[in-house]
Write a protein that holds these residues in place. Structure first.
Motif, PDB file in Angstrom:
ATOM      1  N   SER A  22     -42.255  16.847 -16.695  1.00 17.97           N
ATOM      2  CA  SER A  22     -43.790  16.650 -16.485  1.00 17.97           C
ATOM      3  C   SER A  22     -43.980  18.032 -15.978  1.00 17.97           C
ATOM      4  CB  SER A  22     -44.210  15.631 -15.729  1.00 17.97           C
ATOM      5  OG  SER A  22     -43.645  14.457 -16.518  1.00 17.97           O
ATOM      6  N   ILE A  23     -45.162  18.779 -16.696  1.00 15.14           N
ATOM      7  CA  ILE A  23     -45.779  20.020 -15.999  1.00 15.14           C
ATOM      8  C   ILE A  23     -47.068  20.018 -16.412  1.00 15.14           C
ATOM      9  CG2 ILE A  23     -43.798  21.479 -15.790  1.00 15.14           C
ATOM     10  CD1 ILE A  23     -44.848  22.584 -18.579  1.00 15.14           C
ATOM     11  N   TYR A  24     -47.743  21.008 -15.567  1.00 12.98           N
ATOM     12  CA  TYR A  24     -49.303  21.412 -15.935  1.00 12.98           C
ATOM     13  C   TYR A  24     -49.034  22.730 -15.814  1.00 12.98           C
ATOM     14  CZ  TYR A  24     -54.214  21.694 -16.220  1.00 12.98           C
ATOM     15  OH  TYR A  24     -55.494  21.946 -16.717  1.00 12.98           O
ATOM     16  N   ILE A  25     -49.710  23.521 -16.767  1.00 11.26           N
ATOM     17  CA  ILE A  25     -49.718  25.127 -16.386  1.00 11.26           C
ATOM     18  C   ILE A  25     -51.215  25.479 -16.852  1.00 11.26           C
ATOM     19  CG2 ILE A  25     -49.162  27.472 -17.570  1.00 11.26           C
ATOM     20  CD1 ILE A  25     -46.219  26.142 -18.109  1.00 11.26           C
ATOM     21  N   LYS A  26     -51.962  26.165 -16.022  1.00 11.79           N
ATOM     22  CA  LYS A  26     -53.337  26.261 -16.257  1.00 11.79           C
ATOM     23  C   LYS A  26     -53.252  27.606 -16.983  1.00 11.79           C
ATOM     24  CE  LYS A  26     -55.007  26.545 -11.811  1.00 11.79           C
ATOM     25  NZ  LYS A  26     -54.044  26.077 -10.683  1.00 11.79           N
ATOM     26  N   LYS A  27     -54.752  27.996 -17.644  1.00  9.90           N
ATOM     27  CA  LYS A  27     -54.997  28.990 -18.146  1.00  9.90           C
ATOM     28  C   LYS A  27     -54.669  30.369 -17.299  1.00  9.90           C
ATOM     29  CE  LYS A  27     -58.432  31.241 -20.995  1.00  9.90           C
ATOM     30  NZ  LYS A  27     -57.160  32.060 -21.676  1.00  9.90           N
ATOM     31  N   GLY A  28     -54.071  31.109 -17.779  1.00  7.30           N
ATOM     32  CA  GLY A  28     -54.218  32.546 -17.087  1.00  7.30           C
ATOM     33  C   GLY A  28     -52.923  32.382 -16.227  1.00  7.30           C
ATOM     34  N   GLU A  29     -52.204  31.483 -16.003  1.00  7.26           N
ATOM     35  CA  GLU A  29     -51.028  31.449 -15.071  1.00  7.26           C
ATOM     36  C   GLU A  29     -49.606  32.461 -15.485  1.00  7.26           C
ATOM     37  OE1 GLU A  29     -49.304  28.328 -12.510  1.00  7.26           O
ATOM     38  OE2 GLU A  29     -50.450  27.286 -13.878  1.00  7.26           O
ATOM     39  N   PHE A  30     -49.033  32.803 -14.707  1.00 12.98           N
ATOM     40  CA  PHE A  30     -47.844  33.738 -15.059  1.00 12.98           C
ATOM     41  C   PHE A  30     -47.028  32.877 -14.504  1.00 12.98           C
ATOM     42  CE2 PHE A  30     -46.176  38.035 -16.304  1.00 12.98           C
ATOM     43  CZ  PHE A  30     -44.813  37.593 -16.247  1.00 12.98           C
ATOM     44  N   VAL A  31     -45.702  32.275 -15.307  1.00 17.16           N
ATOM     45  CA  VAL A  31     -44.754  31.277 -14.810  1.00 17.16           C
ATOM     46  C   VAL A  31     -43.387  31.764 -15.469  1.00 17.16           C
ATOM     47  CG1 VAL A  31     -44.059  29.122 -15.145  1.00 17.16           C
ATOM     48  CG2 VAL A  31     -46.418  29.340 -15.437  1.00 17.16           C
ATOM     49  N   TYR A  32     -42.440  32.067 -14.346  1.00 23.42           N
ATOM     50  CA  TYR A  32     -41.023  32.049 -14.767  1.00 23.42           C
ATOM     51  C   TYR A  32     -40.444  31.049 -14.804  1.00 23.42           C
ATOM     52  CZ  TYR A  32     -41.790  36.986 -13.601  1.00 23.42           C
ATOM     53  OH  TYR A  32     -42.170  38.155 -13.581  1.00 23.42           O
ATOM     54  N   VAL A  33     -39.464  30.756 -15.820  1.00 23.00           N
ATOM     55  CA  VAL A  33     -38.600  29.602 -15.811  1.00 23.00           C
ATOM     56  C   VAL A  33     -37.155  30.190 -15.810  1.00 23.00           C
ATOM     57  CG1 VAL A  33     -37.672  27.801 -17.361  1.00 23.00           C
ATOM     58  CG2 VAL A  33     -40.146  28.672 -17.644  1.00 23.00           C
ATOM     59  N   VAL A  34     -36.406  29.412 -14.490  1.00 27.89           N
ATOM     60  CA  VAL A  34     -35.410  30.139 -14.398  1.00 27.89           C
ATOM     61  C   VAL A  34     -34.275  28.964 -14.239  1.00 27.89           C
ATOM     62  CG1 VAL A  34     -36.063  31.712 -12.796  1.00 27.89           C
ATOM     63  CG2 VAL A  34     -35.465  29.654 -11.677  1.00 27.89           C
ATOM     64  N   GLY A  35     -32.928  29.270 -14.214  1.00 29.17           N
ATOM     65  CA  GLY A  35     -31.991  28.125 -14.303  1.00 29.17           C
ATOM     66  C   GLY A  35     -30.769  28.646 -14.821  1.00 29.17           C
ATOM     67  N   PRO A  36     -29.511  27.818 -14.363  1.00 29.34           N
ATOM     68  CA  PRO A  36     -28.270  28.332 -15.090  1.00 29.34           C
ATOM     69  C   PRO A  36     -28.066  28.457 -16.769  1.00 29.34           C
ATOM     70  CG  PRO A  36     -27.852  26.476 -13.607  1.00 29.34           C
ATOM     71  CD  PRO A  36     -29.604  26.642 -13.637  1.00 29.34           C
TER      72      PRO A  36
END
Ligand code: ADP
Ligand code: ADP
Length: 228
Positions: A22-36
């Motif tokens: 579950s996630i919420y990403i607001k307009k204008g955000e910069f999001v990195y998705v990391v993980g193995p």
């Protein structure tokens, strides 16, 4: 503006790639998705642009529930979401100009307006002088910049990038990041999966870490945080 509610994805072969996100990403955000590797990052991202459907749970973009979008309307959804891949995915027989204009929504657009818009986005990625080149005549970084131009030509609200610097040297990767930052500054939400520790640690943006198909960390000004 991007919301996932208890989203799961099991592939037909039984692999459980995403297990209750579950996630919420607001307009204008910069999001990195990391993980193995194998953690479920690509699956998570592919569900956002309906490349994969969740097995259960709900995803909405700008208030629209993705599972309720009819198959024939998916092209419209995609136009509001630019996507950039590690391997660029340019059409090899088309020029830079044509690769970008090909992606443009051209309904009732005059040739002059199409040209104007294509040259505008080629300017954003600093490739106006190479509009007539073919992809194989460009460096990797230039090819990725064409892919970014193509991804933003329809003015999407969201730009999704799956390891966009994965095939590029560090200096070229930073060029790409500066362009993505500029695009983000103009209001486009950016979601980027990456293994690039230096970039994540210097930019200090939101970091969502995924492990075994679950969110293990979600920090507003996060770090890469893995050993390798
Ligand atoms: P990441 O992007 O973090 O490397 P992926 O989302 O690509 O992770 O993969 C998560 C898991 O799902 C892995 O075990 C992978 O092998 C599996 N997987 C990915 N795509 C498919 C597919 N199309 N069919 C079956 N299994 C898949
Ligand atoms: P500027 O407006 O900066 O002078 P131009 O409009 O002359 O730029 O175009 C810049 C480059 O894009 C030139 O190399 C031009 O030939 C090329 N170009 C323009 N339109 C097309 C097209 N339809 N197909 C391929 N290349 C094009």
């Amino acid at each position: 503006m991007i919301q996932m509610q208890d989203v799961w994805k099991t592939y037909p072969n039984g692999v459980m790639a995403v297990n209750g996100i579950s996630i919420y990403i607001k307009k204008g955000e910069f999001v990195y998705v990391v993980g193995p590797s194998g953690a479920g990052k690509s699956t998570f991202i592919k569900m956002m642009f309906r490349e994969e459907k969740p097995t259960r749970g709900e995803i909405s973009i700008d208030g629209k529930n993705l599972s309720k979008i009819k198959e024939r309307h998916i092209p419209y959804l995609r136009r509001n979401m630019g996507v950039v891949f590690q391997d660029f995915k340019l059409l090899p027989s088309l020029t830079v100009f044509e690769n970008v204009s090909f992606a443009m929504e051209v309904i009732e657009e005059s040739k002059a307006n199409i040209k104007k818009r294509v040259m505008e986005v080629l300017d954003v990625v600093r490739l106006k002088n190479k509009a007539r080149f073919l992809p194989h005549e460009l460096s990797g970084g230039e090819q990725q910049r064409v892919a970014i131009a193509r991804a933003i030509v329809n003015n999407p609200s969201v730009l999704i990038a799956d390891e966009p610097t994965g095939n590029l040297d560090p200096e070229t990767s930073w060029e790409i990041m500066r362009i993505l930052e500029e695009i983000n500054d103009r209001g486009t939400t950016i979601i980027m999966a990456t293994h690039n520790r230096d970039i994540v640690d210097s930019m200090r943006k939101r970091v969502i870490a995924i492990e075994n198909g679950r969110i293990s960390r979600d920090e507003a000004r996060g770090m890469y945080g893995y050993e390798s």
